[in-house]
Design a protein around this motif. Structure first.
Motif, PDB file in Angstrom:
ATOM      1  N   THR A 183      -2.636  -6.101   9.415  1.00  0.00           N
ATOM      2  CA  THR A 183      -2.426  -4.834  10.116  1.00  0.00           C
ATOM      3  C   THR A 183      -1.340  -4.018   9.433  1.00  0.00           C
ATOM      4  OG1 THR A 183      -3.069  -5.871  12.198  1.00  0.00           O
ATOM      5  CG2 THR A 183      -1.874  -3.782  12.338  1.00  0.00           C
ATOM      6  N   ILE A 184      -0.219  -4.648   9.149  1.00  0.00           N
ATOM      7  CA  ILE A 184       0.906  -3.937   8.543  1.00  0.00           C
ATOM      8  C   ILE A 184       0.560  -3.474   7.131  1.00  0.00           C
ATOM      9  CG2 ILE A 184       3.299  -4.180   7.769  1.00  0.00           C
ATOM     10  CD1 ILE A 184       3.699  -6.178  10.064  1.00  0.00           C
ATOM     11  N   VAL A 185      -0.084  -4.340   6.353  1.00  0.00           N
ATOM     12  CA  VAL A 185      -0.416  -3.994   4.957  1.00  0.00           C
ATOM     13  C   VAL A 185      -1.404  -2.835   4.909  1.00  0.00           C
ATOM     14  CG1 VAL A 185      -1.536  -4.813   2.850  1.00  0.00           C
ATOM     15  CG2 VAL A 185       0.093  -6.280   4.042  1.00  0.00           C
ATOM     16  N   ASN A 186      -2.483  -2.906   5.673  1.00  0.00           N
ATOM     17  CA  ASN A 186      -3.523  -1.863   5.619  1.00  0.00           C
ATOM     18  C   ASN A 186      -2.986  -0.497   6.034  1.00  0.00           C
ATOM     19  OD1 ASN A 186      -5.708  -3.378   4.660  1.00  0.00           O
ATOM     20  ND2 ASN A 186      -6.202  -4.137   6.694  1.00  0.00           N
ATOM     21  N   ILE A 187      -2.276  -0.436   7.160  1.00  0.00           N
ATOM     22  CA  ILE A 187      -1.791   0.851   7.647  1.00  0.00           C
ATOM     23  C   ILE A 187      -0.668   1.387   6.762  1.00  0.00           C
ATOM     24  CG2 ILE A 187      -0.697   2.028   9.607  1.00  0.00           C
ATOM     25  CD1 ILE A 187      -2.202   0.154  11.438  1.00  0.00           C
ATOM     26  N   SER A 188       0.207   0.514   6.275  1.00  0.00           N
ATOM     27  CA  SER A 188       1.296   0.960   5.394  1.00  0.00           C
ATOM     28  C   SER A 188       0.751   1.475   4.070  1.00  0.00           C
ATOM     29  CB  SER A 188       2.276  -0.186   5.157  1.00  0.00           C
ATOM     30  OG  SER A 188       2.887  -0.597   6.353  1.00  0.00           O
ATOM     31  N   GLU A 189      -0.260   0.791   3.536  1.00  0.00           N
ATOM     32  CA  GLU A 189      -0.859   1.249   2.280  1.00  0.00           C
ATOM     33  C   GLU A 189      -1.494   2.629   2.441  1.00  0.00           C
ATOM     34  OE1 GLU A 189      -4.509   0.327  -0.787  1.00  0.00           O
ATOM     35  OE2 GLU A 189      -4.237  -0.941   0.976  1.00  0.00           O
ATOM     36  N   THR A 190      -2.230   2.814   3.534  1.00  0.00           N
ATOM     37  CA  THR A 190      -2.845   4.112   3.799  1.00  0.00           C
ATOM     38  C   THR A 190      -1.793   5.203   3.939  1.00  0.00           C
ATOM     39  OG1 THR A 190      -4.675   3.009   4.944  1.00  0.00           O
ATOM     40  CG2 THR A 190      -4.375   5.354   5.369  1.00  0.00           C
ATOM     41  N   SER A 191      -0.691   4.899   4.596  1.00  0.00           N
ATOM     42  CA  SER A 191       0.389   5.877   4.784  1.00  0.00           C
ATOM     43  C   SER A 191       1.051   6.219   3.459  1.00  0.00           C
ATOM     44  CB  SER A 191       1.425   5.322   5.767  1.00  0.00           C
ATOM     45  OG  SER A 191       0.836   5.022   7.007  1.00  0.00           O
ATOM     46  N   LEU A 192       1.260   5.234   2.610  1.00  0.00           N
ATOM     47  CA  LEU A 192       1.881   5.489   1.302  1.00  0.00           C
ATOM     48  C   LEU A 192       0.971   6.340   0.415  1.00  0.00           C
ATOM     49  CD1 LEU A 192       3.384   1.946   0.618  1.00  0.00           C
ATOM     50  CD2 LEU A 192       4.687   4.054   0.922  1.00  0.00           C
ATOM     51  N   LYS A 193      -0.324   6.080   0.478  1.00  0.00           N
ATOM     52  CA  LYS A 193      -1.265   6.864  -0.334  1.00  0.00           C
ATOM     53  C   LYS A 193      -1.392   8.296   0.178  1.00  0.00           C
ATOM     54  CE  LYS A 193      -5.093   4.861  -1.624  1.00  0.00           C
ATOM     55  NZ  LYS A 193      -6.358   4.086  -1.556  1.00  0.00           N
ATOM     56  N   ALA A 194      -1.038   8.516   1.457  1.00  0.00           N
ATOM     57  CA  ALA A 194      -1.120   9.864   2.033  1.00  0.00           C
ATOM     58  C   ALA A 194       0.103  10.723   1.712  1.00  0.00           C
ATOM     59  CB  ALA A 194      -1.292   9.771   3.546  1.00  0.00           C
ATOM     60  N   VAL A 195       1.132  10.137   1.126  1.00  0.00           N
ATOM     61  CA  VAL A 195       2.324  10.915   0.759  1.00  0.00           C
ATOM     62  C   VAL A 195       1.940  11.910  -0.338  1.00  0.00           C
ATOM     63  CG1 VAL A 195       4.638  10.780  -0.253  1.00  0.00           C
ATOM     64  CG2 VAL A 195       3.896   9.053   1.391  1.00  0.00           C
ATOM     65  N   PRO A 196       2.281  13.194  -0.191  1.00  0.00           N
ATOM     66  CA  PRO A 196       1.921  14.192  -1.209  1.00  0.00           C
ATOM     67  C   PRO A 196       2.429  13.806  -2.594  1.00  0.00           C
ATOM     68  CG  PRO A 196       2.770  15.269   0.760  1.00  0.00           C
ATOM     69  CD  PRO A 196       2.998  13.796   0.956  1.00  0.00           C
ATOM     70  N   ARG A 197       1.562  13.931  -3.577  1.00  0.00           N
ATOM     71  CA  ARG A 197       1.941  13.560  -4.945  1.00  0.00           C
ATOM     72  C   ARG A 197       3.058  14.448  -5.483  1.00  0.00           C
ATOM     73  NH1 ARG A 197       1.014   8.735  -5.595  1.00  0.00           N
ATOM     74  NH2 ARG A 197       1.547   9.074  -7.794  1.00  0.00           N
ATOM     75  N   GLU A 198       3.191  15.651  -4.909  1.00  0.00           N
ATOM     76  CA  GLU A 198       4.254  16.547  -5.376  1.00  0.00           C
ATOM     77  C   GLU A 198       5.631  15.927  -5.178  1.00  0.00           C
ATOM     78  OE1 GLU A 198       1.839  17.338  -3.383  1.00  0.00           O
ATOM     79  OE2 GLU A 198       0.676  18.961  -4.335  1.00  0.00           O
ATOM     80  N   LEU A 199       5.813  15.200  -4.069  1.00  0.00           N
ATOM     81  CA  LEU A 199       7.100  14.556  -3.822  1.00  0.00           C
ATOM     82  C   LEU A 199       7.388  13.483  -4.873  1.00  0.00           C
ATOM     83  CD1 LEU A 199       6.964  14.120   0.072  1.00  0.00           C
ATOM     84  CD2 LEU A 199       8.212  15.848  -1.237  1.00  0.00           C
ATOM     85  N   THR A 200       6.381  12.683  -5.176  1.00  0.00           N
ATOM     86  CA  THR A 200       6.545  11.622  -6.172  1.00  0.00           C
ATOM     87  C   THR A 200       6.821  12.210  -7.554  1.00  0.00           C
ATOM     88  OG1 THR A 200       5.025  10.244  -4.903  1.00  0.00           O
ATOM     89  CG2 THR A 200       5.442   9.605  -7.188  1.00  0.00           C
TER      90      THR A 200
END
Length: 311
Positions: A183-200
Motif C-alpha cells: 500500500t505504501i509503496v504503490n501510493i508513494s510511487e504514484t505521488s512521486l511520479k505526479a510531482v511536476p518535472r519542472e521542480l526536479t
C-alpha cells in the motif's frame, strides 16, 4: 429550378436546427441520468457508514453500559467464561496500538525508500520487475502471510532471542510491517511520479544532486500522497486478523515485545463462535472500540494532511 433550390434551403436549415435541439436534449438527458447515478452512489456510501455506525453502537453499547466503561476500557483481566466474569480489554487495546505503531515504524521508511528507488533510481527493466513484485505482494492473501510467519518468522525470533516459542508481539509487528508495504509503496510511487518535472529540473539546474533533489524537493512535494499511503497502511495494520492470530500467541497479556499478546481483532474472531449473552455483547463492544479508534485515527491523520496541504 432556382426557386426550388431557394425553397429547399429553409427546410434544410429547419431540419438541422431540429437535429441540434434533439442532440442537446439527448445530452442533457444523459447528464441528468449520470448525475442521478452519482448521487445514488454517494448516498449509498454515506448511508452504509451511518448504518454500520448505528449497528455497532446498538450492538456494543449495552455491554459497555452493563460492564462499566472504566472497567471495560481500563480493566487488565479478560475472563468472560469464569465464575466471576472479567471483561477488561486494556491489554488488547495496548497490544493493537503497539503492534500498529511498530509496523508503521518499520514499514514506512522501507516502503518510502522502495518507492523512491522504483520511481526515480531503478533502471527501466528492474522497475518493471519490482513493480510487478510489489503488486504480487499486495495480492497475497493474509492467511499466506500468517503461514510464512509461522514457518519462518516465529522460529527465527525464537532462535535469535532464545525463546521457547516465538509467537509474540515482535512476530506480529514484522508480519504487519510486511503487509503494509504494498500500500505504501504503490501510493508513494504514484505521488512521486505526479510531482511536476519542472521542480526536479529546476533543482538539478541549481546544482543539487539527484539524492538532494529527491529528499529536498520531490518527497516534500509528494507529502500529501505519501501520507495518504501511510493512512491506508495504518488501516490495514489495525484491521488485520488472520495473519496476526497465527503469530501473536493469542494470550491476553499486557504487551511486551517478546511476550504473547492478543489484539482486538483476534480477540473478536477467536471467541465469537462460542460466545453468548454478555460475553457476545462484550465482543461487539470490542468491535465498537476498534471502530471508534480507527475513526479517531483517520480524523487526526486527515487533519494533519489538510494542515500540511495548506502550508
Amino acid at each position: 429550378m432556382s426557386e426550388k433550390v431557394i425553397a429547399a434551403q429553409p427546410a434544410k436549415a429547419s431540419a438541422a436546427s431540429s437535429d441540434i435541439l434533439k442532440n442537446r436534449r439527448n445530452k442533457k438527458m444523459v447528464e441528468t441520468v449520470f448525475e442521478a447515478i452519482f448521487i445514488i452512489c454517494a448516498l449509498v456510501a454515506v448511508i452504509s457508514v451511518v448504518v454500520i455506525t448505528a449497528y455497532m453502537i446498538i450492538s456494543g453499547g449495552p455491554a459497555i453500559g452493563e460492564i462499566g466503561i472504566k472497567e471495560f476500557l481500563l480493566g487488565q483481566e479478560w475472563a468472560p467464561t469464569a465464575s466471576d466474569p472479567k471483561f477488561g480489554i486494556l491489554p488488547m487495546i495496548l497490544s493493537s496500538i503497539y503492534g500498529t505503531f511498530g509496523a508503521i515504524l518499520i514499514g514506512v521508511p522501507i516502503g518510502l525508500l522502495s518507492s523512491v528507488f522504483i520511481a526515480e533510481i531503478a533502471p527501466k527493466r528492474m522497475r518493471k520487475v519490482l513493480r510487478a513484485a510489489v503488486e504480487l505482494l499486495a495480492g497475497i492473501p493474509s492467511v499466506i502471510y500468517g503461514l510464512i510467519g509461522m514457518i519462518v518468522i516465529v522460529p527465527l525470533v525464537a532462535e535469535i532471542f532464545d525463546l521457547a516459542l516465538g509467537m509474540c508481539l515482535l512476530s506480529a509487528i514484522i508480519i504487519l510491517a510486511i503487509m503494509v508495504l504494498p500500500t505504501i509503496v504503490n501510493i508513494s510511487e504514484t505521488s512521486l511520479k505526479a510531482v511536476p518535472r519542472e521542480l526536479t529540473e529546476a533543482s538539478l539546474a541549481l546544482g543539487a544532486t539527484q539524492i538532494q533533489t529527491i529528499f529536498k524537493v520531490q518527497i516534500p512535494a509528494a507529502r500529501s500522497g505519501i501520507m495518504t499511503g501511510v493512512v491506508l497502511g495504518i488501516g490495514r495494520a489495525v484491521g488485520e486478523t488472520m495473519a496476526v492470530i497465527m503469530v501473536a500467541g493469542n494470550v491476553v497479556n499486557m504487551p511486551e515485545l517478546l511476550g504473547s499478546v492478543r489484539l482486538m481483532t483476534t480477540g473478536i474472531v477467536q471467541e465469537m463462535s462460542y460466545s453468548s449473552g454478555l460475553h457476545r455483547e462484550a465482543l461487539f463492544a470490542i468491535g465498537l472500540v476498534l471502530f471508534v479508534f480507527i475513526m479517531i485515527l483517520n480524523f487526526i491523520l486527515n487533519t494533519v494532511l489538510k494542515k500540511g496541504a495548506k502550508e
